[in-house]
Every structure is written in structure tokens, then in C-alpha cells.
Design an enzyme around this catalytic site. Structure first.
Site, PDB file in Angstrom:
ATOM      1  CG  ASP A  71      60.224  48.127  25.618  1.00 30.28           C
ATOM      2  OD1 ASP A  71      59.011  49.144  25.352  1.00 30.28           O
ATOM      3  OD2 ASP A  71      60.028  47.069  25.851  1.00 30.28           O
ATOM      4  CG  HIS A  89      51.634  46.374  26.882  1.00 29.60           C
ATOM      5  ND1 HIS A  89      52.758  46.025  27.253  1.00 29.60           N
ATOM      6  CD2 HIS A  89      51.026  46.683  27.942  1.00 29.60           C
ATOM      7  CE1 HIS A  89      52.860  45.870  28.756  1.00 29.60           C
ATOM      8  NE2 HIS A  89      51.887  46.295  29.202  1.00 29.60           N
TER       9      HIS A  89
END
Length: 494
Positions: free
Chosen positions: A179, A201
């Protein structure tokens, strides 16, 4: 005289209101005709008796009605149950999305220390690997490892095997690392787009649910159902509030103790459970008469309180719109409505359940409401990036509504049936919504979601297809999350 009133019952039901209007018009015409006859006023040369109201007057009205209906349907953002028949994002939202520039402020303590690791890792990543593919692989690995842990301790009471805790620690570390490098990979391949930020997100909103749940199971917090509920929903609500303050101020803000610190703290919890056993958290400290997990809870509550105060201060004072409003010009308090519609029913249903629904099925309960929370969080992120007003009601709220109404009518249907229905419904609704949004953005930006242009001979993507160069910042090595640039860092870039 007009004699068509007897035929009203034969007309289609959707045309009844037009027939009523015509009958009133005919009545007025007949009255004027009678008055004209008494005053010896000549009748008009055209008589309504020679016309069939249904064949002469109704078709034009029907055509006008259908054209109006078509124009109305074009304004509807989304049908009730089917996304494919209409676009979720309007043309104006897509234009605003194309102009969106990611803005971030970070004062994280761990991010600067982890930069060398992230830079080395992204350097080993093939140039043909799409940033969004990196993100989704990490998310899937995190979900799978957490589901394995849940299988051995579904309600957080039983002690899970040590290897499942070690597996969760590994899955979370891999997810956190992947990530963190997806944005670096996007700038490295010159493929940064607003879709990268949105996709990042969106995956984080789902991961938050499983990360919080795995931490609670690893330290057997199921013995205290209220604490388990509080910690899991605190994590979900705080993630929502982080994007709420972004919607208000236009800038994502990370404090000194934030998401990276929380993730590594949970990795530490899993490692302690894997090395010393989950029973370690049940031991009492000498002279304090307090279990280790209770001490851990107090520490977590203090951090939650600090994060809540910081978000509240930002929401109330840093509005970047007109008169201190949001980026869309709406009230800074308006995003509180969807969050309340998720957390409040979850609390009421858990406390009022005659079948102890949350206590007996804690993992399913948190995952079901977590999918609903992930959906509204994604809608908040889209509202911020497109500078549009957020929609308050959503079909994902169908599950909580059914559970609430079922309790109101003394549980006509077994609650566990509705809970599983809520989990399945919320999951498919979230996946269909996110898929449709990604497809619309890909079509608008003319890009692929999981593929990037790659020229093996040159070793870099073809320059003609590089995405939105104005949003790429190859020199920003201090970046952590997301697929876009324009990030401001309080710490010195490395």
C-alpha cells in the site's frame, strides 16, 4: 356536445390524469356552448363530437409525457438496484475528477524511517506491474489471512492458534508495504491518475474493518463484547472521519501517531500472540490486578481520543469552501448523517438483540456493518474528489434497516438470517458500486484499471499514453500512500 366521458375506464392507467384534464375542459366547453345557444351565438365550425379524444388528443400528450420522462431519467444518477442502466458519476463530476490534485500533510514518526525499505521495494518491482494491481493483491492477502484467523475464533473468545496470528502479522505487513509503494510505482511509471488515489482509499476502507477485527481476536477481546464493539467501530469511524476532514479542508492530514503507527502496533500484537500465545494478554500485571489486554485497551482509547479531537478541530476550523464550508460548498457537518445511520443502528441492534446477536456472532456482525461503512466512506471520497455534495441515503443501509425493523416487530425472522443477508447484500452492493465507478473513470480517462502501457524495448511506458503528467511528481520520494502527487510533508523528503 362532448360524449367521451364514458370511455375513461378503458384508457390505460398511466393516462388517467390526462383524461381527467380533458373531461374538465370538455365540461367547460359544453357550458360555454349552452350559454352561446341561449344568446344565439353561432357555434364554432369545429365540433368535439367529430373527434375521438383517445385517438386525437391522447397520443400527443402521451408523446410529450414520454419525452419528459426520458429527460427526467437522464437526470437520475443511479437506478434503485441496477447500476449499468445509468452512470453513477455525472459529466461534471468526471470533469472535476480530472482536475483533482492530491494534497497531503504528514508528520508521521515512522514514515521517514520506513522510506529506505519502501524505496528499495519499489525498485524491485517490475515496470509493467500496474499500481492498482499492487494495491489489490495486498488487500486480498490481508483479507484471506484475517478470515483464516476468524475461522478459528469467530467470536473472539476462543484462543486462536499461534500460526494464525503469525500469518495475520505477515499479511498485514505485506499489505502495508504494498500500500505504501503503489503511489511510488505510479510516479515511477508516469501513470499517476486520480483513479489511483480513489482505488487506494477504497481498498483501505475495506482493510480497516479486517485489521481492527483481527487485532481484537488476537488478544481475545471477545470476553468483553462492549470493548470489542467499541474498538472495532472506533477504527471504522476514525477512518471515515479522516476523509471527512479531507472533504472539509481539501488536504489529507496524517499526525505523528496515525495509520502507519497503528498498523505496526497491530503487527506487534499479532507477533506477541504468535510468540507468547494469545493467553499472554489474559495475564495480570503484578501489583496492579489488571490484565494486559485491559491496559492495551486504555492505551488505544487514549489514542482514539486524541485522533477524534484532532479531526473535530480540523472539521470545525479548516473549511476551505465559501464561509468555511466543504470543498463542495456544503455544510461541514453534513457527512455526519451517513456515519450516524451506520453506527447508531449498529449500537441499538447489538444492545437490544434478544438473541445476543453481536456476542454470539461478533465477526459476522462487524464485517456486515463494516461493508456498509466502507460503502459510505467510498462515497465520501468520491464527493471530495469530484467536489460534489454527498448523498446521505444508500441501498447498503437496507440490511441495518431490516434488522432494526425485525427487532421492532419482535423478531419475526431469526436475526442471524438477516445478519448473513446483510453481509452478502452489503458486500455485493459495495463491489458492484466500486466496479461501476472504476469503469466510468477508466472510460473517461481512457486508461485500464489493472494494466499500464509498457514498452519492453524502452523499459518505460509509452509517453503518448502517460496519464496526467501534471499530477505526477517523480521527485517526491517522501510519499507514502495513494497514486497521485502534490503532497506536502512536514518532515524533510528523503
Amino acid at each position: 356536445m362532448c360524449t367521451q366521458g364514458a370511455r375513461i375506464s378503458k384508457y390505460p392507467e398511466n393516462e388517467a390524469r390526462w383524461v381527467q384534464v380533458i373531461r374538465r375542459f370538455c365540461a367547460v366547453f359544453d357550458t360555454r356552448e349552452k350559454i352561446g345557444a341561449e344568446k344565439k351565438i353561432p357555434r364554432p365550425t369545429v365540433s368535439f363530437e367529430s373527434y375521438d379524444i383517445y385517438t386525437v388528443i391522447i397520443p400527443p400528450l402521451r408523446s410529450a409525457t414520454h419525452s419528459t420522462t426520458r429527460r427526467t431519467q437522464q437526470k437520475v444518477k443511479m437506478p434503485l438496484l441496477v447500476y449499468k442502466e445509468s452512470h453513477i458519476l455525472s459529466a461534471q463530476q468526471l470533469r472535476n475528477l480530472s482536475e483533482h490534485k492530491y494534497s497531503c500533510f504528514s508528520a508521521s514518526l515512522l514514515d521517514p524511517l520506513l522510506q529506505p525499505w519502501w524505496n528499495w521495494l519499489v525498485g524491485q518491482t517490475p515496470l509493467w506491474l500496474a499500481p492498482n494491481l499492487i494495491t489489490i493483491v495486498g488487500l486480498i492477502l490481508n483479507i484471506v489471512t484475517t478470515l483464516i484467523l476468524i475461522c478459528y475464533s469467530p467470536n473472539g473468545v476462543e484462543a486462536p492458534p499461534r500460526w494464525t496470528c503469525a500469518l495475520c502479522a505477515l499479511g498485514l505487513f505485506v499489505y502495508q508495504s504494498l500500500d505504501s509503494i503503489d503511489g511510488k510505482q505510479a510516479r515511477r511509471t508516469n501513470t499517476s491518475t486520480p483513479l489511483g488515489e480513489l482505488f487506494d482509499h477504497g481498498c483501505d476502507s475495506i482493510s480497516t474493518v479486517f485489521v481492527a477485527l483481527s487485532a481484537c481476536i488476537s488478544c481475545q477481546l471477545g470476553h468483553y463484547p462492549n470493548w470489542l464493539f467499541f474498538q472495532c467501530f472506533c477504527a471504522i469511524a476514525l477512518f471515515y472521519c479522516a476523509h471527512w476532514q479531507t472533504y472539509v479542508s481539501g488536504t489529507m492530514r496524517f499526525g505523528r501517531i496515525d495509520v502507519t503507527e497503528a498498523q505496526f502496533s497491530i503487527i506487534a500484537i499479532h507477533l506477541v500472540s504468535a510468540i507468547l500465545g494469545p493467553e499472554f494478554w489474559l495475564t495480570k500485571l503484578p501489583g496492579v490486578d489488571c490484565e494486559m489486554r485491559i491496559l492495551l485497551l486504555y492505551l488505544a482509547c487514549g489514542i482514539d481520543l486524541l485522533l477524534t479531537v484532532r479531526c473535530a478541530k480540523c472539521i470545525l476550523t479548516l473549511g476551505c469552501g465559501k464561509n468555511g464550508s466543504t470543498v463542495a460548498g456544503t455544510s461541514v457537518l453534513s457527512p455526519s448523517i451517513p456515519l450516524t445511520l451506520v453506527v447508531l443502528p449498529a449500537l441499538i441492534i447489538a444492545q437490544k438483540s434478544p438473541e445476543n446477536l453481536f456476542t454470539e456472532h461478533a465477526s459476522v456482525y462487524i464485517m456486515a456493518f463494516g461493508m456498509v461503512a466502507a460503502k459510505i466512506t467510498n462515497k465520501l471520497v468520491i464527493a471530495h474528489m469530484t467536489k460534489s455534495e454527498m448523498e446521505y441515503l444508500d441501498w447498503s443501509l437496507l440490511g441495518p434497516s431490516l434488522l432494526f425493523l425485525n427487532q421492532y416487530f419482535n423478531c419475526i425472522v431469526p436475526e442471524i438470517w438477516l445478519l448473513w443477508f446483510m453481509l452478502i447484500w452489503g458486500t455485493q452492493d459495495l463491489l458492484r458500486y466500486c466496479s461501476q465507478v472504476c469503469l466510468e473513470i477508466c472510460q473517461h480517462l481512457r486508461i485500464n484499471l489493472f494494466r499500464i502501457p509498457y514498452n519492453p524495448k524502452a523499459g518505460v511506458p509509452h509517453p503518448a499514453t502517460a496519464s496526467v503528467s501534471s499530477q505526477s511528481n517523480l521527485g517526491s520520494s517522501a510519499d507514502k500512500n495513494g497514486g497521485t502527487s502534490h503532497r506536502k510533508y512536514k518532515t524533510k523528503p528523503h
